[in-house]
Scaffold this motif. Structure first.
Motif, PDB file in Angstrom:
ATOM      1  N   UNK A 260      10.778 -14.394  30.377  1.00  0.00           N
ATOM      2  CA  UNK A 260      12.040 -13.619  31.122  1.00  0.00           C
ATOM      3  C   UNK A 260      13.263 -14.810  30.944  1.00  0.00           C
ATOM      4  N   UNK A 261      12.846 -16.095  31.242  1.00  0.00           N
ATOM      5  CA  UNK A 261      14.095 -17.046  31.157  1.00  0.00           C
ATOM      6  C   UNK A 261      13.492 -18.360  30.483  1.00  0.00           C
ATOM      7  N   UNK A 262      14.556 -19.284  29.839  1.00  0.00           N
ATOM      8  CA  UNK A 262      14.034 -20.492  29.498  1.00  0.00           C
ATOM      9  C   UNK A 262      14.943 -21.535  30.289  1.00  0.00           C
ATOM     10  N   UNK A 263      14.041 -22.514  30.576  1.00  0.00           N
ATOM     11  CA  UNK A 263      14.632 -23.587  30.918  1.00  0.00           C
ATOM     12  C   UNK A 263      14.699 -24.793  30.153  1.00  0.00           C
ATOM     13  N   UNK A 264      16.087 -25.301  29.864  1.00  0.00           N
ATOM     14  CA  UNK A 264      16.239 -26.395  28.453  1.00  0.00           C
ATOM     15  C   UNK A 264      16.699 -27.544  29.414  1.00  0.00           C
ATOM     16  N   UNK A 265      15.808 -28.625  28.807  1.00  0.00           N
ATOM     17  CA  UNK A 265      16.248 -30.254  29.574  1.00  0.00           C
ATOM     18  C   UNK A 265      16.902 -30.664  28.395  1.00  0.00           C
ATOM     19  N   UNK A 266      18.425 -30.930  28.319  1.00  0.00           N
ATOM     20  CA  UNK A 266      18.903 -31.885  27.412  1.00  0.00           C
ATOM     21  C   UNK A 266      19.154 -33.381  27.723  1.00  0.00           C
ATOM     22  N   UNK A 267      18.811 -34.188  26.698  1.00  0.00           N
ATOM     23  CA  UNK A 267      19.300 -35.531  26.942  1.00  0.00           C
ATOM     24  C   UNK A 267      20.204 -35.886  26.109  1.00  0.00           C
ATOM     25  N   UNK A 268      21.261 -36.689  26.641  1.00  0.00           N
ATOM     26  CA  UNK A 268      22.268 -37.203  25.730  1.00  0.00           C
ATOM     27  C   UNK A 268      21.824 -38.478  25.050  1.00  0.00           C
ATOM     28  N   UNK A 269      21.490 -38.509  23.724  1.00  0.00           N
ATOM     29  CA  UNK A 269      20.823 -39.618  23.093  1.00  0.00           C
ATOM     30  C   UNK A 269      21.949 -40.085  21.902  1.00  0.00           C
ATOM     31  N   UNK A 270      23.473 -39.858  22.233  1.00  0.00           N
ATOM     32  CA  UNK A 270      24.480 -40.342  21.354  1.00  0.00           C
ATOM     33  C   UNK A 270      24.475 -41.984  20.918  1.00  0.00           C
ATOM     34  N   UNK A 271      24.372 -42.622  22.402  1.00  0.00           N
ATOM     35  CA  UNK A 271      24.410 -44.007  22.117  1.00  0.00           C
ATOM     36  C   UNK A 271      23.125 -44.638  21.475  1.00  0.00           C
ATOM     37  N   UNK A 272      22.110 -44.104  21.768  1.00  0.00           N
ATOM     38  CA  UNK A 272      20.874 -44.550  20.972  1.00  0.00           C
ATOM     39  C   UNK A 272      20.975 -44.191  19.461  1.00  0.00           C
ATOM     40  N   UNK A 273      21.379 -42.985  18.931  1.00  0.00           N
ATOM     41  CA  UNK A 273      21.467 -42.636  17.820  1.00  0.00           C
ATOM     42  C   UNK A 273      22.686 -43.438  16.975  1.00  0.00           C
ATOM     43  N   UNK A 274      23.631 -43.932  17.756  1.00  0.00           N
ATOM     44  CA  UNK A 274      24.458 -44.804  17.120  1.00  0.00           C
ATOM     45  C   UNK A 274      24.110 -46.249  17.049  1.00  0.00           C
ATOM     46  N   UNK A 275      23.307 -46.723  18.060  1.00  0.00           N
ATOM     47  CA  UNK A 275      22.647 -48.000  17.621  1.00  0.00           C
ATOM     48  C   UNK A 275      21.638 -48.112  16.448  1.00  0.00           C
TER      49      UNK A 275
END
Length: 627
Positions: A157-172
C-alpha cells in the motif's frame, strides 16, 4: 376469579425465578458485555501501541540525517522528514505542491520509477543512486532504499524511502580517481592514463589493419634554466600555460583529452609525462603530414612569449614523432622510437621536429646496447684516464694537465668520448663516471709532487664537468670528500664547464661556482666563443680561466675574423683578470698566430695527444716542438 387467583397464587416469587430463556438471555448479555469490554481494552491497547509507534517514527524521522519519505503506490507524497527541508532547501509547502519526481534529474527518473515499480511488485526494495535538484539549482546525489508497507490483504500500500546524500563522498571519489590519472600541476592526463590509451590504440590497430596512429613527445628546450632563473613557482606556471596552449591549438580531429570541465574532449590524448615532457597520441592518421602539421602548430603556439608577473619567458620545444607500423607497433617500442626522435631533434639544434625511421631505429638499438655496455664498464672499471698537457706557448713548458676519460671496450677496443659521453650523460651515468675520474686523477696528481722525480713542477689538474655533474646537488660535498681522501690542495684542482652549460642559467651557475670557489677550487669556462655568452654575466661569474673553442682556433689560418675574435677574447681576459687558453692547436701556424694575438696558454695535438699517466713522464722529457 378464584381460579385466576389460584393460578396467580400458585406461582409465588415468579419475578425472582426467571425462566430458562430469560436466564439464557442474561448470560448472553453478560457475555456480550464482557466481550465489548475486552474489545475496548484491546482497542485502547492497539491505539496506544500505534501511537507509540507513530511517536517513535516521528522522533526517528525528524532527527535522522537521512531523508525519509512515505509515498503511496501512485507515487504521491504522504510524508517527508525534516531532513528534506534542511538537505534540499525546500519548505514543506513547496514539496507538497510538486510531484515526487519533479526534483529528480530527467535522466534518472525512469531508473527511479523502475525501482519503485519493482518494490511494489515484489515488496523488496533495491538500493540505487540518482540525482535530485537542490533549491539553489545544484544537483545532489542520493543513495536510496525503498521498503514496502502492506495492507490487511497483504498488498503493498505504501513505500518508505530512505535517502542518504552522498554528494560529497562521490565528489571525493571522483577527485581521487581524477588525481590518479591526471597531473597535479597542469591537470592534464598523466603517464598512467596516457599508457592506458596507448594500449587501446595498439589493440585497435591490431583489429583494424588500416588504423594508424602516432606518438609525439614534446620537450621544452632549456627548461632547467627557466626553473633556475625564475624559480619553481614560475616554472609551474610555464608548464600550466604550455599545456593550455598545446590543448588549444589541437583541432577536434586530433586525439586530445583535456582537463575535466575546461575544454571539449575530442578523440585523443594530450598528457604530461613528467618534468617538462609532454606526450600526444594522434589517432586515425591518413598521412604522415597530419602529425607534422600538429607538431608545427604546437611549436608555433609555444613560440609566443609567456608573460608572468611582468616577466617575459621565451619557450621553444623539440618534438619527436613515431608512427605506428606493422613492424613496430608495440607500445614500448613506439615510445622508445619517439624518444630517440626527440633526442635527435634536440641534438640538431633544438626547436625542431624529427621523425623516427628505420635508420634511427637501428641506431636506437645500438645506443641501448651502448648504454648497457657503459653500465658494465662502470662496474668493471673499463675506463682509463689520459692526460693532455697544458702548455705555456712562449716557452713550450708544461704548466698543467687536463684529465680526459677513455673507454677500453673489451670487444670494440678504444671508444672515443664523442661516441659515449653524450649517451652516458643522457643515461645519468656521467655523475658516477665523473666522480671516479676526479678521484683517480686527483690521486694520480698527488703522486707527481714537486721534487718527486722527473716531474718537478706543481702542475694543476683540470677535470671536465658535464651539465648533469655541474647541477648535481652533491658536487661540492663529493669534491671536498675526494680532496680530503687523497690529500690534494684544492687550489691545484680546476673544473671546466662548457660555455653553454654555464650560460643556461647564469644565476644558478653563479651560485654553484661560488660554492666551489669557497672550497678553493678553480673554475674554467670551456668552448668559449662558440655560444652567445652575455659579457655582463661573464664579468660577474667567479671564473679563473677562459678556454677558446677549438673551432675558432682551427679556422684562424683561413679566416681573419677568427683571429680578431681570439684577439678580443685575449683582451677581455686581460680586463677580467682571467687566464686565456686556446685548445685545438694542431699546427705550427696555429701556434704562431696565437702568439701574435697575445694568448699565453694552449693545448692540442701539436704538443701532445692525451696520454696515459705512465707515458706522461717520457713525453715531458722529449724535445719541445718549435716549428
Amino acid at each position: 376469579m378464584d381460579h385466576f387467583s389460584f393460578l396467580v397464587n400458585a406461582s409465588p416469587s415468579a419475578a425472582a425465578f426467571p425462566t430458562a430463556l430469560e436466564r439464557w438471555y442474561g448470560l448472553l448479555a453478560a457475555a456480550f458485555a464482557a466481550l465489548f469490554a475486552f474489545q475496548q481494552l484491546r482497542f485502547h491497547r492497539l491505539r496506544r501501541y500505534w501511537e507509540d509507534r507513530e511517536e517513535l517514527f516521528r522522533i526517528v524521522t525528524e532527527n535522522a540525517a537521512d531523508m525519509i519519505a512515505l509515498v503511496d503506490i501512485k507515487g504521491r507524497r504522504l510524508y517527508n522528514s525534516p531532513a528534506y527541508y534542511t538537505g534540499l532547501g525546500y519548505t514543506p509547502a513547496e514539496l507538497a505542491a510538486t510531484g515526487a519526481l519533479e526534483q529528480i534529474h530527467p535522466e534518472d527518473r525512469f531508473k527511479v520509477l523502475d525501482a519503485a515499480r519493482e518494490a511494489r511488485d515484489t515488496g523488496i526494495g533495491k538500493k540505487l543512486e540518482y540525482r535530485i535538484r537542490h533549491k539553489n539549482g545544484t544537483w545532489h546525489i542520493l543513495e536510496s532504499t525503498a521498503s514496502a508497507i502492506r495492507d490487511a490483504n497483504g498488498e503493498v500500500a505504501k513505500l518508505v524511502i530512505v535517502n542518504r546524500d552522498i554528494t560529497q563522498r562521490k565528489h571525493t571519489e571522483e577527485l581521487l580517481e581524477h588525481n590518479s590519472f591526471h597531473d597535479a600541476v597542469t591537470g592534464l592526463p598523466n603517464r598512467r592514463l596516457f599508457l592506458d590509451r596507448l594500449h587501446g590504440a595498439e589493440a585497435r590497430a591490431q583489429r583494424m589493419a588500416e588504423f594508424r596512429y602516432a606518438v609525439m613527445l614534446v620537450d621544452l628546450d632549456d627548461f632547467r634554466s627557466i626553473n633556475g632563473l625564475f624559480g619553481a613557482a614560475t616554472a609551474d606556471q610555464v608548464l600550466l600555460e604550455t599545456g593550455r596552449r598545446m590543448a588549444s591549438c589541437l583541432r577536434h580531429g586530433d586525439t586530445v583529452a583535456r582537463p575535466k570541465g575546461k575544454l571539449p574532449i575530442p578523440d585523443a590524448l594530450l598528457s604530461r609525462l613528467g618534468g617538462d615532457e609532454f606526450a600526444i597520441l594522434v589517432e586515425g592518421l591518413k598521412d604522415t603530414s597530419d602529425a607534422l602539421r600538429v607538431a608545427q602548430r604546437i611549436q608555433s603556439a609555444l613560440g609566443m612569449v609567456h608573460a608572468f608577473e611582468e616577466r617575459e619567458v621565451h619557450v621553444t620545444a623539440s618534438v619527436g614523432i613515431a608512427l605506428s607500423t606493422d613492424a613496430h607497433s608495440r607500445t614500448d617500442e613506439l615510445l622508445q622510437e619517439a624518444d630517440f626522435a626527440l633526442r635527435r631533434a634536440q641534438s640538431l639544434g633544438k626547436s625542431r621536429v624529427e621523425f623516427f625511421d628505420e635508420t634511427l631505429h637501428n641506431r636506437a638499438v645500438s645506443r641501448l646496447k651502448l648504454e648497457a655496455d657503459l653500465r658494465t664498464a662502470l662496474n668493471y672499471r673499463q675506463f682509463e684516464i689520459c692526460y693532455q698537457p697544458v702548455m705555456e706557448l712562449e716557452t713550450a713548458e708544461v704548466v698543467g694537465l687536463e684529465a680526459l676519460v677513455r673507454w677500453k671496450h673489451p670487444e670494440q677496443g678504444d671508444i672515443p668520448p664523442s661516441r659515449f659521453v653524450e649517451v652516458a650523460e643522457s643515461a645519468g651515468l656521467m655523475i658516477p663516471i665523473g666522480r671516479w675520474v676526479l678521484h683517480e686523477a686527483a690521486k694520480q696528481l698527488c703522486c707527481w709532487r714537486p721534487g718527486s722525480g722527473a716531474l718537478g713542477a706543481a702542475w694543476n689538474l683540470t677535470v671536465n664537468l658535464s651539465a648533469r655533474q655541474f647541477h648535481c646537488p652533491t658536487l661540492v660535498s663529493d669534491t671536498e670528500a675526494i680532496l680530503q681522501e687523497v690529500s690534494l690542495d684544492p687550489s691545484r684542482l680546476q673544473f671546466e664547464v662548457a660555455e653553454a652549460v654555464a650560460m643556461a642559467s647564469p644565476k644558478l651557475t653563479s651560485g654553484v661556482m661560488a660554492q666551489l670557489k669557497q672550497l678553493g677550487v678553480r673554475i674554467s669556462v670551456g668552448d668559449f666563443g662558440a655560444g652567445s655568452s652575455s659579457l655582463s654575466w661573464m664579468r660577474r661569474l667567479p671564473i679563473d680561466e677562459i678556454k677558446i673553442d677549438r673551432a675558432i682556433v682551427g679556422s684562424m689560418p683561413t679566416d681573419r675574423a677568427s683571429c680578431e675574435i681570439v684577439r678580443l677574447i685575449v683582451v677581455m681576459g686581460r680586463e677580467l683578470n682571467v687566464k686565456v687558453l686556446a685548445e685545438g692547436i694542431e699546427s705550427f701556424m696555429h701556434l704562431e698566430q696565437l702568439k701574435r694575438t697575445g694568448c699565453q696558454f694552449g693545448q692540442g695535438f701539436f704538443f701532445s695527444a692525451p696520454v696515459p699517466a705512465e707515458e706522461l713522464e717520457q713525453m715531458v722529457h722529449t724535445p719541445k716542438p718549435t716549428k
